[in-house]
Design a protein around this motif. Structure first.
Motif, mmCIF file in Angstrom:
data_model
loop_
_atom_site.group_PDB
_atom_site.id
_atom_site.type_symbol
_atom_site.label_atom_id
_atom_site.label_comp_id
_atom_site.label_asym_id
_atom_site.label_seq_id
_atom_site.Cartn_x
_atom_site.Cartn_y
_atom_site.Cartn_z
ATOM 1 N N THR A 121 -15.779 22.646 -59.254
ATOM 2 C CA THR A 121 -15.586 22.463 -60.745
ATOM 3 C C THR A 121 -16.106 20.682 -61.047
ATOM 4 N N LEU A 122 -15.895 19.921 -60.092
ATOM 5 C CA LEU A 122 -15.893 18.654 -59.894
ATOM 6 C C LEU A 122 -17.896 17.955 -59.358
ATOM 7 N N THR A 123 -17.477 17.263 -60.166
ATOM 8 C CA THR A 123 -18.645 16.210 -59.749
ATOM 9 C C THR A 123 -18.961 15.753 -58.786
ATOM 10 N N ARG A 124 -19.903 15.845 -57.995
ATOM 11 C CA ARG A 124 -19.818 15.512 -56.387
ATOM 12 C C ARG A 124 -20.345 13.895 -56.672
ATOM 13 N N GLY A 125 -19.993 13.220 -55.903
ATOM 14 C CA GLY A 125 -19.962 11.977 -55.715
ATOM 15 C C GLY A 125 -18.801 11.036 -54.987
ATOM 16 N N ALA A 126 -19.006 10.281 -55.317
ATOM 17 C CA ALA A 126 -18.021 8.619 -54.815
ATOM 18 C C ALA A 126 -17.148 8.658 -55.493
ATOM 19 N N TRP A 127 -16.163 8.719 -55.338
ATOM 20 C CA TRP A 127 -14.694 8.603 -56.330
ATOM 21 C C TRP A 127 -14.232 7.805 -56.177
ATOM 22 N N GLU A 128 -12.884 7.563 -56.530
ATOM 23 C CA GLU A 128 -11.891 6.098 -56.654
ATOM 24 C C GLU A 128 -10.509 6.870 -57.158
ATOM 25 N N PHE A 129 -9.638 6.774 -55.974
ATOM 26 C CA PHE A 129 -8.338 6.948 -56.040
ATOM 27 C C PHE A 129 -7.471 5.641 -56.225
ATOM 28 N N ARG A 130 -6.649 5.636 -57.351
ATOM 29 C CA ARG A 130 -6.049 4.587 -57.925
ATOM 30 C C ARG A 130 -4.093 4.244 -58.046
ATOM 31 N N ALA A 131 -3.359 4.509 -57.484
ATOM 32 C CA ALA A 131 -2.111 4.703 -57.417
ATOM 33 C C ALA A 131 -1.504 3.984 -58.925
ATOM 34 N N ARG A 132 -0.943 4.682 -59.295
ATOM 35 C CA ARG A 132 0.324 3.882 -60.644
ATOM 36 C C ARG A 132 1.497 2.892 -59.955
ATOM 37 N N GLY A 133 0.517 1.724 -61.078
ATOM 38 C CA GLY A 133 1.638 1.375 -60.198
ATOM 39 C C GLY A 133 1.353 0.044 -59.058
ATOM 40 N N ASP A 134 -0.176 0.722 -58.593
ATOM 41 C CA ASP A 134 -0.890 -0.606 -56.944
ATOM 42 C C ASP A 134 -1.785 -0.256 -57.421
ATOM 43 N N ASP A 135 -2.375 -2.096 -57.246
ATOM 44 C CA ASP A 135 -3.650 -2.380 -57.019
ATOM 45 C C ASP A 135 -4.554 -1.703 -56.172
ATOM 46 N N THR B 86 -6.931 0.451 -54.367
ATOM 47 C CA THR B 86 -7.562 2.560 -54.777
ATOM 48 C C THR B 86 -7.706 2.569 -52.837
ATOM 49 N N LEU B 87 -8.681 3.886 -53.474
ATOM 50 C CA LEU B 87 -8.597 4.558 -52.095
ATOM 51 C C LEU B 87 -10.318 5.072 -52.426
ATOM 52 N N ARG B 88 -11.329 4.758 -51.604
ATOM 53 C CA ARG B 88 -12.872 4.786 -52.270
ATOM 54 C C ARG B 88 -13.120 6.955 -51.337
ATOM 55 N N ILE B 89 -13.390 7.423 -51.758
ATOM 56 C CA ILE B 89 -13.871 9.153 -51.435
ATOM 57 C C ILE B 89 -14.783 9.692 -51.885
ATOM 58 N N LEU C 66 -5.353 12.776 -48.922
ATOM 59 C CA LEU C 66 -5.192 11.755 -49.168
ATOM 60 C C LEU C 66 -4.258 10.656 -47.922
ATOM 61 N N ARG C 67 -3.959 11.031 -47.752
ATOM 62 C CA ARG C 67 -2.980 10.402 -46.477
ATOM 63 C C ARG C 67 -3.318 10.990 -44.707
ATOM 64 N N HIS C 68 -3.482 12.268 -44.913
ATOM 65 C CA HIS C 68 -4.013 12.517 -43.410
ATOM 66 C C HIS C 68 -5.645 12.812 -44.138
#
Length: 127
Positions: free
Chosen positions: A29-43, A45-48, A59-61
């Motif tokens: 049900t999630l919208t397809r496309g570019a997503w950005e993961f931002r960890a709390r307390g960290d500047d 970002t990981l683009r997915i 995300l790590r593997h």
């Protein structure tokens, strides 16, 4: 065939088949496309690029040859435990806040080093 066997067979035959939802349907049900993961307390970002939603589990593997076990599969939250031979393992919970925003908690080991990620991923556009 005895009466109890006939009754049991009739009961099974008359019981409606229950349609089973696809595994991890919430991720569909999630919208397809570019997503950005931002960890709390960290500047950082990981683009997915999200095509199925399952890209958010590991995300790590990033490899695809990992074995997965579904721990929780609800309408708004999924938890998956996975093992990647020779690389480590992890356990990820994804809680849906909307079709373009999820909260992610993931922990495990990657190449012998422990990791813990807590943050949010949100859709940012097209891949």
């Amino acid at each position: 065939m005895g009466l109890s066997s006939v009754v049991a067979a009739a009961t099974v035959a008359l019981t409606p088949a229950v349609a089973q939802a696809p595994e991890l349907a919430m991720l569909d049900t999630l919208t397809r496309g570019a997503w950005e993961f931002r960890a709390r307390g960290d500047d950082d970002t990981l683009r997915i690029c999200v095509r199925t939603g399952r890209e958010l589990i590991q995300l790590r593997h990033r490899q695809t040859n990992c074995e997965q076990f579904i721990v929780q599969d609800d309408a708004n939250e999924v938890t998956v435990q996975y093992t990647c031979r020779g690389s480590g393992y992890g356990r990820t919970s994804i809680r849906k806040e909307g079709s373009t925003l999820v909260q992610i908690r993931s922990q495990g080991t990657y190449s012998g080093t422990p990791f813990s990620l807590v943050g949010e991923a949100r859709r940012t556009g097209s891949c």
